[in-house]
Design a protein around this motif. Structure first.
Motif, short mmCIF file in Angstrom:
data_model
loop_
_atom_site.label_atom_id
_atom_site.label_comp_id
_atom_site.label_asym_id
_atom_site.label_seq_id
_atom_site.Cartn_x
_atom_site.Cartn_y
_atom_site.Cartn_z
N LEU A 1 61.27 94.47 2.66
CA LEU A 1 61.90 95.18 1.54
C LEU A 1 60.93 95.42 0.39
CD1 LEU A 1 65.44 93.55 1.36
CD2 LEU A 1 64.77 95.70 2.43
N PHE A 2 60.04 94.47 0.15
CA PHE A 2 59.07 94.60 -0.93
C PHE A 2 57.69 94.83 -0.36
CE2 PHE A 2 62.47 91.73 -2.32
CZ PHE A 2 62.98 92.45 -3.38
N ASN A 3 56.72 95.09 -1.20
CA ASN A 3 55.34 95.20 -0.73
C ASN A 3 54.88 93.83 -0.23
OD1 ASN A 3 55.15 97.90 -1.34
ND2 ASN A 3 54.36 97.54 -3.40
N PRO A 4 53.87 93.79 0.64
CA PRO A 4 53.42 92.49 1.16
C PRO A 4 53.02 91.49 0.07
CG PRO A 4 52.53 94.25 2.50
CD PRO A 4 53.22 94.92 1.35
N ASP A 5 52.44 91.96 -1.04
CA ASP A 5 52.03 91.01 -2.08
C ASP A 5 53.24 90.41 -2.79
OD1 ASP A 5 52.68 93.48 -3.09
OD2 ASP A 5 51.04 93.59 -4.53
N ILE A 6 54.18 91.26 -3.21
CA ILE A 6 55.39 90.75 -3.85
C ILE A 6 56.22 89.95 -2.85
CG2 ILE A 6 57.51 91.41 -5.05
CD1 ILE A 6 56.10 93.92 -6.00
N GLY A 7 56.26 90.43 -1.61
CA GLY A 7 57.01 89.72 -0.58
C GLY A 7 56.45 88.32 -0.34
N LEU A 8 55.13 88.17 -0.41
CA LEU A 8 54.53 86.84 -0.23
C LEU A 8 54.96 85.90 -1.34
CD1 LEU A 8 52.54 84.94 1.22
CD2 LEU A 8 50.76 85.84 -0.30
N ALA A 9 54.87 86.36 -2.59
CA ALA A 9 55.27 85.52 -3.72
C ALA A 9 56.74 85.13 -3.61
CB ALA A 9 55.00 86.26 -5.03
N SER B 1 55.82 103.63 -3.57
CA SER B 1 55.38 102.30 -3.98
C SER B 1 56.54 101.55 -4.59
CB SER B 1 54.24 102.42 -5.00
OG SER B 1 54.66 103.13 -6.15
N GLY B 2 56.35 100.23 -4.75
CA GLY B 2 57.39 99.42 -5.34
C GLY B 2 58.39 98.93 -4.32
N PRO B 3 59.44 98.25 -4.77
CA PRO B 3 60.46 97.73 -3.85
C PRO B 3 61.10 98.85 -3.02
CG PRO B 3 60.72 96.77 -6.04
CD PRO B 3 59.69 97.84 -6.16
N PHE B 4 61.39 98.54 -1.78
CA PHE B 4 62.06 99.43 -0.82
C PHE B 4 61.20 100.65 -0.47
CE2 PHE B 4 65.33 97.54 -3.61
CZ PHE B 4 65.93 96.69 -2.69
N ALA B 5 59.88 100.56 -0.75
CA ALA B 5 59.00 101.68 -0.43
C ALA B 5 58.99 101.96 1.07
CB ALA B 5 57.58 101.39 -0.92
N LEU B 6 59.03 100.91 1.89
CA LEU B 6 59.00 101.10 3.33
C LEU B 6 60.23 101.87 3.80
CD1 LEU B 6 57.78 98.78 6.05
CD2 LEU B 6 60.16 99.44 6.19
N ILE B 7 61.38 101.56 3.24
CA ILE B 7 62.62 102.26 3.63
C ILE B 7 62.54 103.73 3.25
CG2 ILE B 7 65.11 102.37 3.25
CD1 ILE B 7 65.06 99.35 2.86
N PHE B 8 62.04 103.99 2.04
CA PHE B 8 61.90 105.39 1.61
C PHE B 8 60.92 106.15 2.50
CE2 PHE B 8 62.93 103.65 -2.83
CZ PHE B 8 64.29 103.84 -2.63
N THR B 9 59.85 105.46 2.92
CA THR B 9 58.86 106.10 3.78
C THR B 9 59.46 106.43 5.14
OG1 THR B 9 57.07 104.88 2.69
CG2 THR B 9 56.59 105.84 4.84
N VAL B 10 60.22 105.51 5.70
CA VAL B 10 60.86 105.76 7.00
C VAL B 10 61.83 106.93 6.90
CG1 VAL B 10 62.45 104.80 8.72
CG2 VAL B 10 60.60 103.39 7.80
N ILE B 11 62.57 107.00 5.82
CA ILE B 11 63.52 108.12 5.63
C ILE B 11 62.77 109.44 5.57
CG2 ILE B 11 65.17 109.14 4.02
CD1 ILE B 11 66.02 106.29 3.29
N GLU B 12 61.65 109.45 4.85
CA GLU B 12 60.90 110.70 4.74
C GLU B 12 60.24 111.08 6.05
OE1 GLU B 12 57.74 112.99 1.82
OE2 GLU B 12 58.37 110.94 1.38
N VAL B 13 59.75 110.09 6.80
CA VAL B 13 59.16 110.38 8.11
C VAL B 13 60.21 111.01 9.02
CG1 VAL B 13 58.24 109.33 10.21
CG2 VAL B 13 57.32 108.67 7.98
N GLU C 1 45.98 103.27 -2.40
CA GLU C 1 46.84 104.45 -2.51
C GLU C 1 47.64 104.45 -3.82
OE1 GLU C 1 49.20 104.76 0.97
OE2 GLU C 1 47.54 105.41 2.23
N ARG C 2 47.86 103.26 -4.37
CA ARG C 2 48.58 103.19 -5.65
C ARG C 2 47.69 103.63 -6.81
NH1 ARG C 2 49.30 97.87 -6.28
NH2 ARG C 2 47.83 97.62 -8.01
N LEU C 3 46.43 103.19 -6.79
CA LEU C 3 45.53 103.49 -7.91
C LEU C 3 44.77 104.80 -7.71
CD1 LEU C 3 44.05 99.94 -8.68
CD2 LEU C 3 46.00 101.10 -9.72
N ALA C 4 44.71 105.29 -6.49
CA ALA C 4 44.01 106.56 -6.24
C ALA C 4 44.86 107.43 -5.32
CB ALA C 4 42.63 106.30 -5.63
N PRO C 5 46.03 107.89 -5.77
CA PRO C 5 46.91 108.71 -4.92
C PRO C 5 46.35 110.12 -4.75
CG PRO C 5 47.82 108.53 -7.13
CD PRO C 5 46.62 107.64 -7.11
#
Length: 717
Positions: A476-484, A233-245, A141-145
Motif C-alpha cells: 500500500l505504501f512505498n517500500p521505504d514508508i512500508g518498512l518503517a 508517488s506516495g501512499p497507494f501509488a502502486l494501486i493507482f499505477t495498476v489502474i492506469e496500466v 523518479e520522484r526527484l527527476a520525473p
C-alpha cells in the motif's frame, strides 16, 4: 525408567535467602569506573593494533593463507558463472533504478571489489538487488520525473522528453542517495550498532521482500506491454499505477508483448531444466546470458525497434566513468530514503551471510558487515553506482559452483570489467522487454514466499500476522514508508505480548523440589497456605497494573476490600477511644471525688476495646500465610516495577500475608536496591534464589506461628 524416576537425592543445608547467599559466596562490590573503561578501550598495544587491523580489513587475515590447490578451481568457475549472471541482472536492475543500463554494470564492479577487501562473509554475492533497485527507482523518479525534462520538437510539433538530461539528473540522484546510505551504514558500524538487524525478524524481512517484489513487477509492466503510464508517488501509488496500466492495455505494443512472452517462457523452461538436471550439470546453463545474446541478435537482424517499435537499451558507453563527488544539495531530500536503504540492504546481506556462515562453520561480524557495505556504497556513489546488497540467486550459484572465498566475487568483477571495456556496446540492440522478463523470472523465488503464510499459521500466528501486515503495508505504501510502518507494527506485537503475558500459579511435583503451573499438570499440588505466582513476561510500566490485578485474581484475595475493611475497623477503634476519653473527661469534671475511679474504669474500657479490635484483626484463616512471587522471567525492573513490588509487599503485609520474592536475576536485585525497595523493615531476607528455599522459609514461619498461637491459647487457659 520407573527405577530411574524413583531414585531420590537429599541436600543438607539451611534455607538461604539472598543476604545469606551474599555472605556465603562473599559478594564482590568491585566495579570498574567508567573512566577506566574508556582508558582501557583507548590503550594501544602491538597485539591489539594487529587484531584491530585484521578485524577491520579481513582480507589481510585470510588472503595470505589462501590455498590455491583447494580453492582456486572452484573460485575460478564460480567467479565466471556469477560474473555472467551480473551482466543481465545489472542491466535489468538498472531499469528498476530508472538509470541507464550501463550504470547497473558499474554497480556490479566497484562495490564488489570494496566488499572483497572489507567483507567478512566468504560466500555471499553482493551487487545489484531487485528490492534495493526499486527503492532507488522510487527516489530517482520522484526527484527527476519526466515532466521536468519536456522539450518541444519542431520537426514533429510535439513535446518529448529530453532523455539525456533526464538520465543525467537521475544518475546524480541515485549516486547521492547511495553515497548517503553508505555513510549511514559506516556510522552504524563504527558505533557497534550491528544489532539493529535484530529488529528485522525473518517474517518481517520475507514479508517485506515479497511486497517489494510486487512493486518490482508492477514497475516493469510498462516494458512488458510497451506503454507509458504516468508515475505515481506516495501512499497507494502502486494501486493507482495498476489502474492506469489496465486503462492503457488497449494501447499495448504487440511486438513488445510477443518479445516479453517468448522471453519469459524460454527463461522459465531452461531454469526448470537447470533444476531437473542440477546434479548432473557441473555448471548451470547460463540461461540469462543466452537469453540476452539471442534477443540482441534477433533484435539487430529483424530491426525490432524500427519495424515494430520495440524499445531497446540504447547507447552503452565503453570504459569506466571518472569519480565524481555526489551533489550535496540533494542530501536533504533523500536522507529518509538513504536510511531506509541502509537498513534494508544490511538486513538482507547479514541474514544471508549468517545462513552460509552457520552452514560452513565460520563467523560473520555484523558490525564489520555494516562497515563493508557502507564503504561499498559510499565509494560506489562516488563512481555513480546505485545502492547494492546481496542477491540470493547469485549467492546460490556462487556456492553451488564451488566458490569458497570472496576471490570468486573478485573474479566476477573482472568479468564485468571485460564486458564494460570491450563487449558492452554489443548489447545496445537488446530489447528492454527481455530485461523485464529476466526480472520477472528472478522474482519467482520471492513469490514462493507466499507459502510462508500456512507454515506460520501452524507454528506461530503472531509471526504470520507480522508477515501479512508487512506485505500489506509495503504494497500500500512505498517500500521505504512500508518498512518503517512494518518495523513499528512488529514492535507493537512485542509490546502487546508483554502487556498480555500468561499468569500462573505454581505447584510442587510430588517428592521433588520442582514447581510447575498447576493448570498444565495433573500431578502437581499447590503448597497449603502458600501461593506461588509467576508471570511469563518481565514486569515494567506497561503491565504493572495488570500484574497486581492478576495476583489478586489468582490468589483469590480482594486486597482492596480487605484493606478498606481494616481501615474502617481502625477508624472505628479510634472513634471509640476518643468517645471514651471524652466521656471520662466529662465525668471527671462533674465529680472530682470519683475522678480516679472513673479514670481507672475508662482506661479499663479502652483497653477492653483495644483488645477486642486486636482480637478481631487477626489474619483470616481463609487467607494464605504467604505469597511467593517467582521472578525468573523478569530481566529488568523499571521504577514502576519496583514500586509495584513494594506496594504488593506492603499491602499484603498489612492484612497478615507475608510476601517473598525468588528467582531474581542479579540485574533485578540491583534494580531493587537502586529503586528503594529495601528499607529498615525490608531486607534481603525476603529474597530467595530458588522457589524451594522460599517455600521452606514460608512453611517454617507458618509452623512457628502455629506454635506461638498454641502457646498463647494455653496461656489464656
Amino acid at each position: 525408567m520407573e527405577e530411574r524416576r524413583r531414585v531420590g537425592y537429599c541436600v543438607h543445608r539451611e534455607v538461604l535467602d539472598e543476604g545469606k547467599v551474599d555472605q556465603l559466596a562473599e559478594k564482590s562490590d568491585v566495579r570498574v569506573p567508567f573512566s577506566e573503561k574508556i582508558r582501557e578501550s583507548l590503550r594501544c598495544s602491538g597485539p591489539k593494533l594487529k587484531s584491530c587491523m585484521l578485524s577491520s580489513v579481513p582480507v589481510l587475515s585470510w588472503l595470505p593463507r589462501y590455498s590455491l590447490r583447494d580453492n582456486a578451481i572452484g573460485d575460478l568457475i564460480s567467479g565466471i558463472s556469477v560474473g555472467i549472471m551480473h551482466l543481465p541482472q545489472g542491466m535489468a536492475y538498472a531499469l528498476l533504478a530508472a538509470v541507464p543500463p550501463v550504470f547497473g554494470l558499474y554497480s556490479s564492479f566497484y562495490p564488489i571489489l570494496i566488499y572483497f577487501i572489507f567483507g567478512s562473509s566468504k560466500h555471499i554475492s553482493v551487487g545489484t538487488y531487485a528490492v534495493m533497485s526499486v527503492m532507488i527507482g522510487g527516489v530517482t523518479e520522484r526527484l527527476a520525473p519526466d515532466t521536468n525534462f519536456m522539450m518541444y520538437d519542431n520537426a514533429t510539433n510535439q513535446s518529448m522528453v529530453n532523455v539525456l538530461a533526464r538520465d543525467t539528473e537521475r544518475v546524480k540522484v541515485a549516486a547521492a542517495v547511495t553515497f548517503l546510505s553508505g555513510l549511514f551504514q559506516m556510522l552504524l558500524g563504527l558505533v557497534k550498532f550491528g544489532f539493529v538487524v535484530t529488529y528485522l525478524s525473518e517474517p518481517l524481512v520475507r514479508g517485506y521482500t515479497t511486497g517489494a517484489a510486487i512493486h518490482v513487477i508492477v514497475s516493469q509492466l510498462k516494458y512488458t506491454f510497451g506503454i507509458s503510464p504516468k508515475r505515481h508517488s506516495g501512499p497507494f501509488a502502486l494501486i493507482f499505477t495498476v489502474i492506469e496500466v489496465c486503462y492503457l492495455v488497449p494501447e499495448t505494443n504487440i511486438g513488445t508483448l510477443v518479445v516479453s512472452l517468448v522471453s519469459i517462457i524460454g527463461l522459465v523452461l531452461v531454469k526448470e531444466l537447470n533444476t531437473y538436471l542440477g546434479k548432473k550439470l557441473p555448471v548451470p546453463i547460463p540461461v540469462e546470458l543466452l537469453g540476452i545474446i539471442i534477443a540482441t541478435v534477433v533484435s539487430w537482424q529483424v530491426n525490432l525497434e524500427g519495424k515494430y517499435g520495440v524499445e531497446v537499451v540504447g547507447e552503452i558507453p565503453s570504459g569506466l566513468q571518472p569519480p565524481v563527488m555526489p551533489t550535496a544539495s540533494l542530501f536533504g531530500q533523500v536522507i529518509g530514503d538513504a536510511f531506509a536503504l541502509s537498513v534494508v540492504g544490511y538486513g538482507i546481506a547479514i541474514s544471508l551471510g549468517r545462513i552460509f556462515a552457520l552452514k560452513y562453520g565460520y563467523k560473520v561480524d555484523s558490525n564489520q558487515e555494516l562497515i563493508a557495505l557502507g564503504l561499498s556504497n559510499t565509494i560506489g556513489g562516488v563512481f555513480q553506482c546505485f545502492a547494492i546488497s546481496c542477491s540470493m540467486s547469485r549467492t546460490m550459484v556462487q556456492e553451488s559452483t564451488g566458490g569458497k572465498t570472496q576471490v570468486a566475487s573478485a573474479l566476477s568483477a573482472m568479468v564485468i570489467l571485460v564486458i564494460m571495456l570491450w563487449i558492452g556496446a554489443l548489447f545496445e540492440e537488446l530489447p528492454k522487454a527481455v530485461l523485464a522478463a529476466i526480472i520477472y523470472v528472478n522474482l519467482q523465488g520471492m513469490m514462493k514466499q507466499f507459502m510462508d503464510i500456512p507454515t506460520l499459521w501452524k507454528s506461530n500466528k503472531v509471526d504470520m500476522l507480522v508477515w501479512v501486515a508487512t506485505l500489506i503495508l509495503t504494497v500500500l505504501f512505498n517500500p521505504d514508508i512500508g518498512l518503517a510502518a512494518s518495523i513499528a507494527f512488529s514492535m507493537l506485537t512485542v509490546i502487546f505480548r508483554t502487556q498480555l503475558p500468561k499468569y500462573s500459579l505454581l505447584g510442587q511435583v510430588p517428592e521433588t523440589d520442582i514447581y510447575r503451573p498447576v493448570e498444565n499438570y495433573n500431578q502437581v499440588n499447590e503448597i497449603p497456605g502458600v501461593v506461588i505466582f509467576r508471570s511469563s513476561a518481565t514486569l515494567y510500566f506497561a503491565n504493572a497494573e495488570m500484574y497486581q490485578d492478576a495476583l489478586a485474581e489468582k490468589s483469590g484475595i480482594d486486597i482492596t476490600k480487605l484493606i478498606t475493611q481494616k481501615k474502617k475497623a481502625e477508624a472505628k477503634r479510634l472513634r471509640k477511644e476518643k468517645k471514651e476519653a471524652r466521656k471520662a473527661k466529662k465525668d471527671a469534671k462533674k465529680n472530682a471525688q470519683e475522678w480516679e475511679g472513673e479514670l481507672d474504669s475508662s482506661e479499663n474500657e479502652v483497653e477492653k476495646g483495644v483488645a477486642t479490635v486486636e482480637e478481631g484483626s487477626k489474619p483470616d484463616s481463609t487467607l494464605p500465610r504467604a505469597i511467593i512471587l517467582e521472578l525468573s522471567p523478569v530481566n529488568f525492573l523499571d521504577t514502576v516495577g519496583v514500586k509495584t513490588l513494594r506496594n504488593i509487599q506492603r499491602d499484603y503485609g498489612d492484612i497478615g500475608v507475608e510476601v517473598v520474592l525468588c528467582g531474581c536475576q542479579t540485574g533485578v536485585i540491583e534494580n531493587l536496591e537502586s529503586g528503594g525497595f529495601f528499607s529498615e523493615k525490608v531486607s534481603k531476607a525476603c529474597l530467595f534464589s530458588s522457589i524451594h528455599d522460599a517455600v521452606l522459609h514460608c512453611q517454617t514461619d507458618r509452623a512457628k506461628m502455629n506454635k506461638d498461637d498454641e502457646e498463647m491459647q494455653a496461656t489464656h487457659f
